[in-house]
Design a protein around this motif. Structure first.
Motif, PDB file in Angstrom:
ATOM      1  N   GLY A  29       0.837  -1.222   0.585  1.00  0.00           N
ATOM      2  CA  GLY A  29      -0.163   0.130   0.196  1.00  0.00           C
ATOM      3  C   GLY A  29       0.544   1.266  -0.091  1.00  0.00           C
ATOM      4  O   GLY A  29       0.240   2.336   0.440  1.00  0.00           O
ATOM      5  N   GLY A  33       0.718   1.284  -4.876  1.00  0.00           N
ATOM      6  CA  GLY A  33      -0.213   0.264  -4.530  1.00  0.00           C
ATOM      7  C   GLY A  33      -1.851   1.025  -4.052  1.00  0.00           C
ATOM      8  O   GLY A  33      -3.003   0.672  -4.576  1.00  0.00           O
ATOM      9  N   GLU A  51      -0.743  -3.834   3.558  1.00  0.00           N
ATOM     10  CA  GLU A  51       0.923  -3.299   3.867  1.00  0.00           C
ATOM     11  C   GLU A  51       1.743  -3.815   5.004  1.00  0.00           C
ATOM     12  O   GLU A  51       0.714  -3.885   5.602  1.00  0.00           O
ATOM     13  N   ALA A  70       9.494  14.547  -7.159  1.00  0.00           N
ATOM     14  CA  ALA A  70       9.060  15.426  -8.236  1.00  0.00           C
ATOM     15  C   ALA A  70       8.106  14.859  -8.913  1.00  0.00           C
ATOM     16  O   ALA A  70       8.398  13.943  -9.666  1.00  0.00           O
ATOM     17  N   ASN A 128       7.071  12.289  -0.420  1.00  0.00           N
ATOM     18  CA  ASN A 128       6.680  10.927  -0.148  1.00  0.00           C
ATOM     19  C   ASN A 128       5.502  10.672   0.698  1.00  0.00           C
ATOM     20  O   ASN A 128       4.545  10.494   0.714  1.00  0.00           O
ATOM     21  N   SER A 152       2.201  -8.507   6.550  1.00  0.00           N
ATOM     22  CA  SER A 152       2.837  -8.546   5.639  1.00  0.00           C
ATOM     23  C   SER A 152       2.605 -10.660   4.470  1.00  0.00           C
ATOM     24  O   SER A 152       2.247 -11.374   5.605  1.00  0.00           O
ATOM     25  N   ILE A 153       3.450 -10.626   3.487  1.00  0.00           N
ATOM     26  CA  ILE A 153       2.810 -11.669   2.770  1.00  0.00           C
ATOM     27  C   ILE A 153       4.006 -12.828   3.485  1.00  0.00           C
ATOM     28  O   ILE A 153       5.318 -13.184   3.188  1.00  0.00           O
ATOM     29  N   ASP A 182       5.206  -4.299  -4.224  1.00  0.00           N
ATOM     30  CA  ASP A 182       5.758  -4.614  -3.332  1.00  0.00           C
ATOM     31  C   ASP A 182       6.670  -3.731  -3.391  1.00  0.00           C
ATOM     32  O   ASP A 182       7.540  -4.525  -2.480  1.00  0.00           O
ATOM     33  N   VAL A 207      20.456  11.530   0.130  1.00  0.00           N
ATOM     34  CA  VAL A 207      19.601  12.296   0.086  1.00  0.00           C
ATOM     35  C   VAL A 207      19.735  13.431   1.559  1.00  0.00           C
ATOM     36  O   VAL A 207      20.274  12.543   2.734  1.00  0.00           O
ATOM     37  N   VAL A 243      19.618  15.728  -4.038  1.00  0.00           N
ATOM     38  CA  VAL A 243      19.505  13.806  -4.606  1.00  0.00           C
ATOM     39  C   VAL A 243      20.683  14.180  -4.931  1.00  0.00           C
ATOM     40  O   VAL A 243      20.673  14.751  -6.130  1.00  0.00           O
ATOM     41  N   PHE A 286      20.304   6.245  -0.998  1.00  0.00           N
ATOM     42  CA  PHE A 286      20.117   4.492  -2.037  1.00  0.00           C
ATOM     43  C   PHE A 286      20.849   3.968  -2.843  1.00  0.00           C
ATOM     44  O   PHE A 286      20.926   4.733  -3.363  1.00  0.00           O
ATOM     45  N   ASP A 306       7.558   0.071  -8.625  1.00  0.00           N
ATOM     46  CA  ASP A 306       8.904  -0.765  -8.593  1.00  0.00           C
ATOM     47  C   ASP A 306       8.781  -1.862  -8.690  1.00  0.00           C
ATOM     48  O   ASP A 306       9.630  -2.476  -9.061  1.00  0.00           O
ATOM     49  N   GLY A 316      13.748  11.698 -11.360  1.00  0.00           N
ATOM     50  CA  GLY A 316      12.844  12.035 -10.862  1.00  0.00           C
ATOM     51  C   GLY A 316      11.435  11.197 -11.764  1.00  0.00           C
ATOM     52  O   GLY A 316      10.234  11.903 -11.160  1.00  0.00           O
ATOM     53  N   GLN A 317      11.724   9.972 -12.219  1.00  0.00           N
ATOM     54  CA  GLN A 317       9.846   9.589 -13.087  1.00  0.00           C
ATOM     55  C   GLN A 317      10.078   8.548 -12.341  1.00  0.00           C
ATOM     56  O   GLN A 317       8.807   7.800 -13.380  1.00  0.00           O
TER      57      GLN A 317
END
Ligand SMILES: Cc1cc2nc3c(=O)[nH]c(=O)nc-3n(C[C@H](O)[C@H](O)[C@H](O)COP(=O)(O)OP(=O)(O)OC[C@H]3O[C@@H](n4cnc5c(N)ncnc54)[C@H](O)[C@@H]3O)c2cc1C
Length: 420
Positions: A29, A33, A51, A70, A128, A152-153, A182, A207, A243, A286, A306, A316-317
């Protein structure tokens, strides 16, 4: 930040060992998601979102999180249609009106201006956690959505009849269509045997939030260094969110040094374009990877966001592509529901895959090419790319074409992303 009294009571607590059935199971989530689940709401489907982590509900006034995105105009429209944009704007959406990209080696540069396109801005920088919370609240107000969180699964079983999901705490959920949202290390993708292609960039994106000596002019600044791009994203309070992509080794050094040394290195890397930069608060890094799932769909299963593709953050796509995935999959489900067809059948899911796979692949390839081209220090390449940047800057129609594409102003958009 939020009035907890207004939380809708639609979050259902599935009791242990109870087996519940849904039409749509969305694992993850996160931003993508949650957008997908909300986009599928109101179609007569029973939807569950599983989630691990509940979203952050509040934070100290003025605090800006390290993770920001962005957002393109297409994402803004999707979020508006999902009933989340108003809340995002209230919590903090920072418009940027110009973009300036320049090459550290060859001297080439390119500038984009919203005004030249007749647009109020080129997009918004948003935390975010703000996007996540606004979407989550929209889910909470949707009576056909069950939020299974924290959960969680542990295992999944896919058959022709659908999916059986076993949660870590023993609960079981059944669903006709399973959606993997996920993230990059998707467990659903792995358990479903879908392979990925790509490679590690051996780069980390650092960042942090910084205060600049000079005003950022509501401009997103990006300098391409041979070691990786540095972006300064303007925030409404005058600060910038950075970034800074660098080799793993350099990133480790930059995380280890003190604030003053980091600020000095950052000012230097930005060519002091905004004067001296001073880091405020923590820094994080990251690892970066280029990754694309070999398939987006199998009978009864679709990957979005993702889980399907991970792209270098230099333009930033990532989440913008993910929101388009969510909008296209919701559109394909809509068609299936309206025509009385199976939402989990390949007829439905391939519509989604056809709409998104080529587009995502093109963006992944373009970002990879840019990353490699600007990482190349050979003099002919440096000269050619700088000439290319500067020429493109002078050819108005070509430049506008790039920008319209980046803004998401194209004609082949899913209904949720089209202009109002
Ligand atoms: C430094 C950096 C800067 C970036 N900047 C931008 C930008 O400016 N613009 C942009 O568009 N993109 C940007 N991106 C990319 C963007 O952050 C991602 O594309 C986006 O987060 C993907 O969203 P998602 O919902 O698909 O996945 P995620 O954000 O990874 O969310 C996945 C969710 O699934 C949950 N989950 C995971 N496993 C399980 C499980 N087993 N069971 C239940 N739940 C689970 C997680 O808790 C999480 O909430 C950037 C990325 C980085 C690293």
């Amino acid at each position: 930040m939020r009035d907890n009294e207004s939380v809708s009571p639609t979050v259902q607590d599935l009791t242990l060992s109870e087996e519940s059935s849904f039409d749509l199971l969305v694992v993850g989530g996160g931003m993508v998601g949650a957008a997908l689940a909300r986009a599928c709401s109101g179609k007569g489907l029973r939807i569950a979102v599983i989630e691990t982590r509940a979203p952050q509900r509040d934070w100290p006034p003025g605090e800006i999180d390290l993770r920001v995105s962005a957002l393109s105009r297409a994402s803004q429209r999707i979020l508006a249609r999902l009933g989340a944009w108003e809340r995002i704007a209230a919590l903090g959406a920072n418009p940027y009106r110009r973009m300036c990209v320049w090459d550290a080696l060859g001297g080439g540069s390119i500038h984009f201006d919203a005004q030249a396109l007749g647009e109020p801005d080129l997009g918004h920088i948003v935390e975010n956690r703000v996007i996540q919370l606004a979407l989550w609240e929209a889910l909470e107000s949707s009576p056909d959505i069950t939020l299974v969180c924290p959960a969680s699964i542990a295992e999944l079983e896919r058959t022709d009849a659908g999916t059986r999901l076993m949660l870590g705490d023993g609960r079981t959920l059944r669903g006709r269509l399973l959606v993997a949202a996920d993230g990059r290390d998707s467990l659903v993708r792995e358990l479903s045997g879908i392979e990925t292609e790509g490679r590690d960039y051996d780069q980390r994106a650092i960042v942090a939030n910084v205060r600049a000596q000079e005003w950022h002019e509501e401009t997103a600044w990006q300098r391409f260094l041979p070691t990786g791009p540095l972006a300064l994203l303007p925030l409404a309070d005058g600060r910038c969110s950075i970034v800074w992509s660098a080799t793993a080794e350099r990133a480790a050094e930059l995380l280890a040094i003190g604030d003053a040394a980091f600020s000095a290195a950052l000012t230097d890397a930005s060519e002091a374009r905004l004067g001296a930069l001073v880091v405020e608060g923590p820094r994080a890094a990251f690892p970066l990877r280029l990754q694309h799932a070999k398939q987006y769909v199998l009978p009864g299963l679709a990957l979005v966001g993702d889980a399907a593709h991970a792209v270098h953050p230099l333009a930033g796509q990532g989440v913008n592509l993910g929101f388009l995935d969510a909008a296209e999959l919701a559109a394909a489900i809509d068609v299936a529901v309206n025509r009385g067809r199976d939402i989990a059948g390949l007829w439905t899911l391939r519509r989604y895959e056809r709409a998104r796979r080529g587009d995502n692949l093109a963006m992944l390839a373009a970002m990879d090419l840019i990353k490699r081209t600007f990482g190349n220090e050979s003099p002919p390449v440096v000269a050619a790319r700088s000439l290319g940047l500067s020429l493109t800057d002078r050819i108005g129609p070509l430049k506008n074409l790039f920008m319209e594409r980046a803004l998401g102003l194209g004609s082949d958009l899913p209904p949720l992303a089209r202009p109002f």
